[in-house]
Design a protein around this motif. Structure first.
Motif, PDB file in Angstrom:
ATOM      1  N   TYR A 116       6.612 -35.852 -14.043  1.00 13.67           N
ATOM      2  CA  TYR A 116       5.503 -36.085 -13.099  1.00 13.67           C
ATOM      3  C   TYR A 116       5.545 -35.083 -11.949  1.00 13.67           C
ATOM      4  N   LYS A 117       4.410 -34.456 -11.680  1.00 17.29           N
ATOM      5  CA  LYS A 117       4.332 -33.518 -10.568  1.00 17.29           C
ATOM      6  C   LYS A 117       2.909 -33.505 -10.017  1.00 17.29           C
ATOM      7  N   GLU A 118       2.795 -33.476  -8.696  1.00 15.74           N
ATOM      8  CA  GLU A 118       1.480 -33.438  -8.054  1.00 15.74           C
ATOM      9  C   GLU A 118       1.321 -32.149  -7.264  1.00 15.74           C
ATOM     10  N   VAL A 119       0.163 -31.491  -7.400  1.00 14.57           N
ATOM     11  CA  VAL A 119      -0.109 -30.283  -6.623  1.00 14.57           C
ATOM     12  C   VAL A 119      -1.452 -30.440  -5.913  1.00 14.57           C
ATOM     13  N   THR A 120      -1.405 -30.470  -4.577  1.00 17.98           N
ATOM     14  CA  THR A 120      -2.639 -30.480  -3.790  1.00 17.98           C
ATOM     15  C   THR A 120      -2.288 -30.072  -2.372  1.00 17.98           C
ATOM     16  N   SER A 121      -3.253 -30.110  -1.470  1.00 17.07           N
ATOM     17  CA  SER A 121      -2.992 -29.778  -0.071  1.00 17.07           C
ATOM     18  C   SER A 121      -4.183 -30.257   0.750  1.00 17.07           C
ATOM     19  N   ASP A 122      -4.038 -30.259   2.063  1.00 20.69           N
ATOM     20  CA  ASP A 122      -5.140 -30.670   2.930  1.00 20.69           C
ATOM     21  C   ASP A 122      -6.344 -29.734   2.809  1.00 20.69           C
ATOM     22  N   PHE A 123      -6.124 -28.506   2.320  1.00 19.83           N
ATOM     23  CA  PHE A 123      -7.228 -27.561   2.198  1.00 19.83           C
ATOM     24  C   PHE A 123      -8.200 -27.959   1.091  1.00 19.83           C
ATOM     25  N   ILE A 124      -7.672 -28.556   0.030  1.00 15.17           N
ATOM     26  CA  ILE A 124      -8.551 -28.941  -1.076  1.00 15.17           C
ATOM     27  C   ILE A 124      -8.670 -30.454  -1.195  1.00 15.17           C
ATOM     28  N   CYS A 125      -7.987 -31.172  -0.296  1.00  9.31           N
ATOM     29  CA  CYS A 125      -7.999 -32.637  -0.370  1.00  9.31           C
ATOM     30  C   CYS A 125      -8.034 -33.195   1.045  1.00  9.31           C
ATOM     31  N   THR A 126      -9.213 -33.731   1.428  1.00 12.33           N
ATOM     32  CA  THR A 126      -9.416 -34.176   2.808  1.00 12.33           C
ATOM     33  C   THR A 126      -8.347 -35.166   3.269  1.00 12.33           C
ATOM     34  N   TYR A 139       0.692 -33.142 -13.313  1.00 12.07           N
ATOM     35  CA  TYR A 139       1.359 -32.704 -14.549  1.00 12.07           C
ATOM     36  C   TYR A 139       2.249 -33.835 -15.045  1.00 12.07           C
ATOM     37  N   PHE A 140       2.211 -34.071 -16.365  1.00  9.02           N
ATOM     38  CA  PHE A 140       2.987 -35.164 -16.976  1.00  9.02           C
ATOM     39  C   PHE A 140       3.706 -34.651 -18.214  1.00  9.02           C
ATOM     40  N   GLY A 141       4.932 -35.123 -18.399  1.00  2.00           N
ATOM     41  CA  GLY A 141       5.693 -34.732 -19.585  1.00  2.00           C
ATOM     42  C   GLY A 141       5.428 -35.643 -20.764  1.00  2.00           C
ATOM     43  N   ILE A 142       4.220 -36.169 -20.872  1.00  2.00           N
ATOM     44  CA  ILE A 142       3.820 -37.022 -21.997  1.00  2.00           C
ATOM     45  C   ILE A 142       2.463 -36.530 -22.505  1.00  2.00           C
ATOM     46  N   PRO A 143       2.122 -36.861 -23.754  1.00  2.00           N
ATOM     47  CA  PRO A 143       0.856 -36.353 -24.314  1.00  2.00           C
ATOM     48  C   PRO A 143      -0.377 -36.880 -23.583  1.00  2.00           C
ATOM     49  N   CYS A 144      -1.449 -36.094 -23.614  1.00  2.26           N
ATOM     50  CA  CYS A 144      -2.700 -36.476 -22.946  1.00  2.26           C
ATOM     51  C   CYS A 144      -3.262 -37.794 -23.478  1.00  2.26           C
ATOM     52  N   ARG A 145      -3.054 -38.076 -24.748  1.00  2.00           N
ATOM     53  CA  ARG A 145      -3.542 -39.327 -25.321  1.00  2.00           C
ATOM     54  C   ARG A 145      -3.005 -40.528 -24.524  1.00  2.00           C
ATOM     55  N   GLU A 146      -1.723 -40.478 -24.154  1.00  3.28           N
ATOM     56  CA  GLU A 146      -1.117 -41.579 -23.392  1.00  3.28           C
ATOM     57  C   GLU A 146      -1.630 -41.618 -21.957  1.00  3.28           C
ATOM     58  N   LEU A 150     -15.597 -39.836  -9.287  1.00  3.83           N
ATOM     59  CA  LEU A 150     -14.281 -39.368  -9.726  1.00  3.83           C
ATOM     60  C   LEU A 150     -14.391 -38.704 -11.092  1.00  3.83           C
ATOM     61  N   SER A 151     -13.606 -37.659 -11.290  1.00  2.00           N
ATOM     62  CA  SER A 151     -13.514 -37.079 -12.622  1.00  2.00           C
ATOM     63  C   SER A 151     -12.097 -36.602 -12.892  1.00  2.00           C
ATOM     64  N   PHE A 152     -11.717 -36.688 -14.153  1.00  2.00           N
ATOM     65  CA  PHE A 152     -10.383 -36.266 -14.591  1.00  2.00           C
ATOM     66  C   PHE A 152     -10.560 -35.387 -15.811  1.00  2.00           C
ATOM     67  N   ARG A 153     -10.080 -34.140 -15.706  1.00  2.00           N
ATOM     68  CA  ARG A 153     -10.125 -33.243 -16.859  1.00  2.00           C
ATOM     69  C   ARG A 153      -8.712 -33.138 -17.413  1.00  2.00           C
ATOM     70  N   LEU A 154      -8.541 -33.514 -18.688  1.00  2.00           N
ATOM     71  CA  LEU A 154      -7.202 -33.549 -19.277  1.00  2.00           C
ATOM     72  C   LEU A 154      -7.020 -32.368 -20.222  1.00  2.00           C
ATOM     73  N   SER A 155      -5.934 -31.629 -20.063  1.00  7.29           N
ATOM     74  CA  SER A 155      -5.651 -30.558 -21.022  1.00  7.29           C
ATOM     75  C   SER A 155      -4.187 -30.573 -21.432  1.00  7.29           C
ATOM     76  N   SER A 156      -3.994 -30.463 -22.728  1.00  7.91           N
ATOM     77  CA  SER A 156      -2.645 -30.494 -23.306  1.00  7.91           C
ATOM     78  C   SER A 156      -1.991 -29.135 -23.157  1.00  7.91           C
ATOM     79  N   CYS A 177       0.824 -32.939 -20.491  1.00 14.26           N
ATOM     80  CA  CYS A 177      -0.589 -33.048 -20.109  1.00 14.26           C
ATOM     81  C   CYS A 177      -0.797 -32.613 -18.660  1.00 14.26           C
ATOM     82  N   HIS A 178      -1.829 -31.827 -18.460  1.00 16.35           N
ATOM     83  CA  HIS A 178      -2.259 -31.416 -17.119  1.00 16.35           C
ATOM     84  C   HIS A 178      -3.585 -32.110 -16.819  1.00 16.35           C
ATOM     85  N   VAL A 179      -3.637 -32.791 -15.685  1.00 15.29           N
ATOM     86  CA  VAL A 179      -4.873 -33.470 -15.293  1.00 15.29           C
ATOM     87  C   VAL A 179      -5.404 -32.840 -14.017  1.00 15.29           C
ATOM     88  N   SER A 180      -6.630 -32.350 -14.087  1.00 12.21           N
ATOM     89  CA  SER A 180      -7.284 -31.813 -12.905  1.00 12.21           C
ATOM     90  C   SER A 180      -8.271 -32.877 -12.434  1.00 12.21           C
TER      91      SER A 180
END
Ligand SMILES: *[C@@H]1O[C@H](CO)[C@@H](O)[C@H](O)[C@H]1NC(C)=O
Length: 165
Positions: free
Chosen positions: A145-155, A34-41, A93-99, A106-109
């Motif tokens: 800036y914020k990161e959300v993940t865990s060993d369950f979904i990220c080896t 998660y980012f406090g800036i627009p997806c374009r950036e 790799l893939s990045f899905r960006l949603s405003s 911007c949220h990046v999955s």
């Protein structure tokens, strides 16, 4: 009730074993950022970082910050590949960006998956494939800036050392 008790302990054991071995079936990593800036950036920062690390030159001092290849890119979706400089393993790799917040944030999955199905443990390589781009482009330092993940979904997320992998 010895039978019932035995059944309960048996199912508990199965549950615990299932939990302990949970996580992706083969090496892959999913992260939400998660980012406090627009997806374009965010989009521009990621694409230019992928291009900056296209050749082996950026791995001259070791590490994995090289051999990225942009496959397709628009402001909603970026696809790329990363090749490990030594083992030549390829990850997708893939990045899905949603405003959100009226385009202010911007949220990046993000997802990294090893192409070789038999790669089960990756020393956090799939995580580092994604994180190195975030850090290299300066996105880890932007407001909100914020990161959300865990060993369950990220080896092997918790033991990843992205200086090396
Ligand atoms: C990661 O690896 C580098 C190089 O071997 C080492 O200097 C550094 O201390 C390691 N970092 C962590 C957090 O283990």
């Amino acid at each position: 009730m010895p039978l019932k008790r035995a059944l309960i302990s048996a199912s508990l054991l199965v549950f615990v074993v299932a939990l302990a071995t949970a996580g992706p079936l083969h090496a892959q990593c999913k992260v939400d950022w998660y980012f406090g800036i627009p997806c374009r950036e965010v989009y521009e920062a990621l694409v230019s970082q992928i291009k900056k690390w296209a050749t082996i030159a950026s791995c001259a001092m070791g590490g994995e910050k090289c051999l990225y290849k942009l496959e397709s890119a628009n402001v909603h979706f970026i696809a790329a590949k990363h090749t490990a400089p030594v083992t030549k393993h390829v990850d997708d790799l893939s990045f899905r960006l949603s405003s959100y917040d009226l385009y202010a944030r911007c949220h990046v999955s993000a997802l990294s998956v090893s192409e070789t199905w038999y790669t089960v443990l990756d020393h956090g390589t799939n995580y580092c494939n994604l994180y190195n781009l975030m850090e290299g482009s300066g996105l880890t330092g932007v407001p909100g800036y914020k990161e959300v993940t865990s060993d369950f979904i990220c080896t092997q997320r918790s033991s990843a050392n992205c200086t090396v992998y």
